[in-house]
Design a protein around this motif. Structure first.
Motif, short mmCIF file in Angstrom:
data_model
loop_
_atom_site.label_atom_id
_atom_site.label_comp_id
_atom_site.label_asym_id
_atom_site.label_seq_id
_atom_site.Cartn_x
_atom_site.Cartn_y
_atom_site.Cartn_z
N GLY A 270 36.83 37.21 28.95
CA GLY A 270 37.43 37.01 30.27
C GLY A 270 36.86 37.97 31.30
O GLY A 270 36.61 37.61 32.45
N LEU A 271 36.62 39.22 30.87
CA LEU A 271 36.04 40.23 31.76
C LEU A 271 34.65 39.81 32.22
O LEU A 271 34.32 39.88 33.41
CB LEU A 271 35.97 41.58 31.05
CG LEU A 271 35.43 42.75 31.85
CD1 LEU A 271 36.50 43.24 32.82
CD2 LEU A 271 35.02 43.89 30.92
N LEU A 272 33.84 39.35 31.28
CA LEU A 272 32.48 38.91 31.65
C LEU A 272 32.51 37.70 32.58
O LEU A 272 31.76 37.64 33.56
CB LEU A 272 31.67 38.59 30.39
CG LEU A 272 31.22 39.78 29.56
CD1 LEU A 272 30.52 39.30 28.30
CD2 LEU A 272 30.32 40.69 30.35
N ALA A 273 33.36 36.72 32.28
CA ALA A 273 33.44 35.53 33.12
C ALA A 273 33.87 35.90 34.53
O ALA A 273 33.31 35.42 35.52
CB ALA A 273 34.40 34.51 32.51
N GLY A 274 34.87 36.77 34.65
CA GLY A 274 35.34 37.20 35.97
C GLY A 274 34.31 38.03 36.72
O GLY A 274 34.15 37.90 37.93
N ALA A 275 33.59 38.89 36.01
CA ALA A 275 32.57 39.71 36.65
C ALA A 275 31.44 38.84 37.19
O ALA A 275 30.96 39.06 38.31
CB ALA A 275 32.02 40.75 35.68
N PHE A 276 31.02 37.86 36.41
CA PHE A 276 29.98 36.96 36.89
C PHE A 276 30.46 36.17 38.11
O PHE A 276 29.70 35.93 39.04
CB PHE A 276 29.51 36.00 35.80
CG PHE A 276 28.65 36.65 34.76
CD1 PHE A 276 27.75 37.64 35.09
CD2 PHE A 276 28.75 36.27 33.43
CE1 PHE A 276 26.96 38.24 34.13
CE2 PHE A 276 27.96 36.86 32.46
CZ PHE A 276 27.07 37.85 32.82
N GLY A 277 31.72 35.78 38.11
CA GLY A 277 32.29 35.09 39.27
C GLY A 277 32.28 35.97 40.51
O GLY A 277 31.96 35.52 41.60
N GLY A 278 32.63 37.24 40.34
CA GLY A 278 32.62 38.17 41.47
C GLY A 278 31.22 38.44 41.99
O GLY A 278 30.99 38.52 43.20
N ILE A 279 30.28 38.57 41.07
CA ILE A 279 28.88 38.78 41.47
C ILE A 279 28.36 37.56 42.23
O ILE A 279 27.69 37.69 43.26
CB ILE A 279 28.01 39.09 40.24
CG1 ILE A 279 28.37 40.48 39.70
CG2 ILE A 279 26.53 39.02 40.58
CD1 ILE A 279 27.79 40.76 38.33
N PHE A 280 28.69 36.38 41.73
CA PHE A 280 28.27 35.14 42.39
C PHE A 280 28.85 35.07 43.80
O PHE A 280 28.15 34.73 44.76
CB PHE A 280 28.70 33.93 41.56
CG PHE A 280 28.35 32.62 42.18
CD1 PHE A 280 27.05 32.16 42.18
CD2 PHE A 280 29.32 31.83 42.77
CE1 PHE A 280 26.71 30.94 42.75
CE2 PHE A 280 29.01 30.62 43.35
CZ PHE A 280 27.70 30.17 43.34
N ALA A 281 30.14 35.40 43.96
CA ALA A 281 30.78 35.35 45.28
C ALA A 281 30.14 36.38 46.22
O ALA A 281 29.91 36.09 47.40
CB ALA A 281 32.28 35.62 45.15
N GLY A 282 29.83 37.55 45.70
CA GLY A 282 29.18 38.58 46.53
C GLY A 282 27.80 38.17 46.98
O GLY A 282 27.42 38.39 48.14
N LEU A 283 27.02 37.59 46.07
CA LEU A 283 25.68 37.13 46.44
C LEU A 283 25.74 36.00 47.47
O LEU A 283 24.93 35.95 48.39
CB LEU A 283 24.92 36.67 45.20
CG LEU A 283 24.46 37.77 44.25
CD1 LEU A 283 23.85 37.17 43.00
CD2 LEU A 283 23.48 38.70 44.94
N LEU A 284 26.71 35.11 47.31
CA LEU A 284 26.86 34.01 48.26
C LEU A 284 27.21 34.56 49.65
O LEU A 284 26.65 34.13 50.65
CB LEU A 284 27.93 33.04 47.78
CG LEU A 284 28.13 31.78 48.59
CD1 LEU A 284 26.85 30.94 48.58
CD2 LEU A 284 29.28 30.98 48.03
N LEU A 285 28.11 35.53 49.69
CA LEU A 285 28.49 36.16 50.96
C LEU A 285 27.29 36.87 51.59
O LEU A 285 27.04 36.74 52.80
CB LEU A 285 29.64 37.14 50.73
CG LEU A 285 30.17 37.88 51.94
CD1 LEU A 285 30.78 36.89 52.93
CD2 LEU A 285 31.20 38.90 51.52
#
Length: 134
Positions: A55-70
């Motif tokens: 769950g930690l890895l899935a959430g971290a990748f989601g946060g990284i993806f959102a940051g890169l998109l921003l």
């Protein structure tokens, strides 16, 4: 051992639900992170620790993806505004980086907690991808 399939599925679930969650700002993204982390933990199985990790890895990748998109959106806006926009975009980069880090940490932690619950509910699976035969 990390079950990357479970992490990727959890990431996809969180990302897709996060896009639909834009209709309810804040709550929609929170729910998306929780459901994505739960999915990653449940698919990985293996108990609390394994579910937490996936769950930690899935959430971290989601946060990284959102940051890169921003960062991409702000970069394109700065590029479109010319040299002045580039300077403004560059100055805003530090703020964007800070927001991206905070979003990544929050998404990772909430997904990890939900992943631990999912892993505990599927603790007998131990990360196997095929059904156990007796």
């Amino acid at each position: 051992m990390t079950n990357w399939r479970a992490v990727f599925i959890g990431f996809l679930v969180a990302t897709v639900l996060g896009l639909f969650g834009l209709a309810l700002p804040g709550i929609g993204q929170l729910a998306a992170g929780l459901i994505g982390g739960f999915a990653a933990g449940y698919i990985a199985g293996g108990g609390l620790g394994s579910g937490f990790w996936h769950g930690l890895l899935a959430g971290a990748f989601g946060g990284i993806f959102a940051g890169l998109l921003l960062a991409f959106v702000v970069g394109i806006a700065g590029w479109a505004l010319g040299p002045v926009g580039g300077a403004i975009s560059g100055a805003a980069g530090l703020g964007i980086f800070t927001v991206a880090v905070v979003v990544s940490v929050v998404m990772a932690l909430e997904s990890a907690i939900a992943g631990a619950i999912g892993g505990a509910l599927n603790s007998g699976r131990a990360g196997r991808s095929e059904p156990q035969r007796y």
